[in-house]
Design an enzyme around this catalytic site. Structure first.
Site, PDB file in Angstrom:
ATOM      1  N   HIS A   1     -13.987   1.338 -54.713  1.00  0.00           N
ATOM      2  CA  HIS A   1     -13.689   2.737 -55.055  1.00  0.00           C
ATOM      3  C   HIS A   1     -14.409   3.146 -56.350  1.00  0.00           C
ATOM      4  CE1 HIS A   1     -10.821   4.404 -52.238  1.00  0.00           C
ATOM      5  NE2 HIS A   1     -10.020   3.361 -52.323  1.00  0.00           N
TER       6      HIS A   1
ATOM      7  N   GLN B   1      -9.643   8.187 -56.906  1.00  0.00           N
ATOM      8  CA  GLN B   1      -8.811   8.763 -55.838  1.00  0.00           C
ATOM      9  C   GLN B   1      -7.913   9.890 -56.340  1.00  0.00           C
ATOM     10  OE1 GLN B   1      -7.452   4.658 -54.481  1.00  0.00           O
ATOM     11  NE2 GLN B   1      -7.420   5.790 -52.566  1.00  0.00           N
TER      12      GLN B   1
ATOM     13  N   HIS C   1     -11.438  -3.962 -52.553  1.00  0.00           N
ATOM     14  CA  HIS C   1     -11.206  -2.578 -52.115  1.00  0.00           C
ATOM     15  C   HIS C   1     -11.206  -1.620 -53.314  1.00  0.00           C
ATOM     16  CE1 HIS C   1      -9.343   0.427 -49.300  1.00  0.00           C
ATOM     17  NE2 HIS C   1      -9.025   0.954 -50.455  1.00  0.00           N
ATOM     18  N   GLU C   2     -10.479  -1.977 -54.371  1.00  0.00           N
ATOM     19  CA  GLU C   2     -10.362  -1.069 -55.526  1.00  0.00           C
ATOM     20  C   GLU C   2     -11.671  -0.998 -56.310  1.00  0.00           C
ATOM     21  OE1 GLU C   2      -7.976   0.845 -55.308  1.00  0.00           O
ATOM     22  OE2 GLU C   2      -6.717  -0.366 -53.996  1.00  0.00           O
TER      23      GLU C   2
ATOM     24  N   CYS D   1      -6.371   2.626 -46.609  1.00  0.00           N
ATOM     25  CA  CYS D   1      -6.679   3.271 -47.878  1.00  0.00           C
ATOM     26  C   CYS D   1      -5.855   4.552 -47.990  1.00  0.00           C
ATOM     27  CB  CYS D   1      -8.172   3.590 -47.926  1.00  0.00           C
ATOM     28  SG  CYS D   1      -8.663   4.436 -49.436  1.00  0.00           S
ATOM     29  N   LEU D   2      -5.278   4.794 -49.166  1.00  0.00           N
ATOM     30  CA  LEU D   2      -4.458   6.002 -49.353  1.00  0.00           C
ATOM     31  C   LEU D   2      -5.279   7.275 -49.201  1.00  0.00           C
ATOM     32  CD1 LEU D   2      -2.139   4.969 -52.321  1.00  0.00           C
ATOM     33  CD2 LEU D   2      -1.711   4.858 -49.862  1.00  0.00           C
TER      34      LEU D   2
ATOM     35  N   GLY E   1      -2.635  -0.549 -53.761  1.00  0.00           N
ATOM     36  CA  GLY E   1      -3.436  -0.222 -54.943  1.00  0.00           C
ATOM     37  C   GLY E   1      -3.925   1.204 -54.924  1.00  0.00           C
TER      38      GLY E   1
HETATM   39 NI    NI Z   1      -8.426   2.823 -51.067  1.00  0.00          NI
END
Ligand code: NI
Length: 167
Positions: free
Chosen positions: A139, A51, A135-136, A93-94, A46
């Site tokens: 963010h 981000q 998680h998203e 996480c990216l 995701g």
């Molecule tokens: Ni993330």
């Protein structure tokens, strides 16, 4: 479609609260396509709009990592309405490449989510999907998963992350 640059841990824009998405526009449709492309390029499940430097309540999830277009999910102004059970497993996480840590999350999560056509729906996800919802949505509230850990562990992870980032 384009792969967008992803902000990384330490960037203050990742800590900001996001604003609700208004009317759906072709620009947002393009942004969503680019976000899926970016997540896929980075092999992520995701990606949330903050981000890529947009502080709006928008995120994409694809638990198939590009294998099955039917699993693509767009979160618009999502809110968690119910959490059940718990699961313990690795999370990454990216925005924090190279770091994967075990984190407890609910096993089953229900959200209220807006679709591109403006209608609202309840969605329930279990296991990886439940983890991705949490998680998203974190963010969108300016929270990274490493913030669940205490200061000592967080500092250790930050050092490890910076060391890797320097190569
Ligand atoms: Ni993330």
């Amino acid at each position: 479609m384009a792969v967008l640059p992803v902000l990384t841990w330490g960037d203050p824009r990742l800590k900001k609260n996001s604003e609700d998405v208004g009317d759906w526009t072709p620009e947002l449709e393009q942004l969503v396509a680019d976000m899926f492309e970016t997540a896929l390029d980075e092999e992520g499940v995701g990606l949330a709009a903050p981000q890529i430097g947009r502080n709006i309540n928008l995120a994409v999830i694809d638990c198939s990592c590009g294998e099955d277009p039917a699993q693509r999910l767009v979160l618009i102004n999502p809110e968690i309405t119910r959490e059940e059970g718990s699961q313990v497993g690795p999370e990454g996480c990216l925005s924090i490449p190279g770091i994967r840590e075990v984190l407890e999350r609910p096993q089953k999560v229900t959200i209220r989510n807006r679709a591109q056509d403006g209608s609202w729906h309840e969605l329930t996800g279990e296991d990886l999907m439940a983890r991705a919802f949490c998680h998203e949505i974190d963010h969108l509230r300016g929270r990274l998963f490493v913030e669940y850990f205490g200061p000592v562990k967080r500092q250790f992870l930050q050092k490890k992350y910076l060391k890797q980032a320097r190569g």
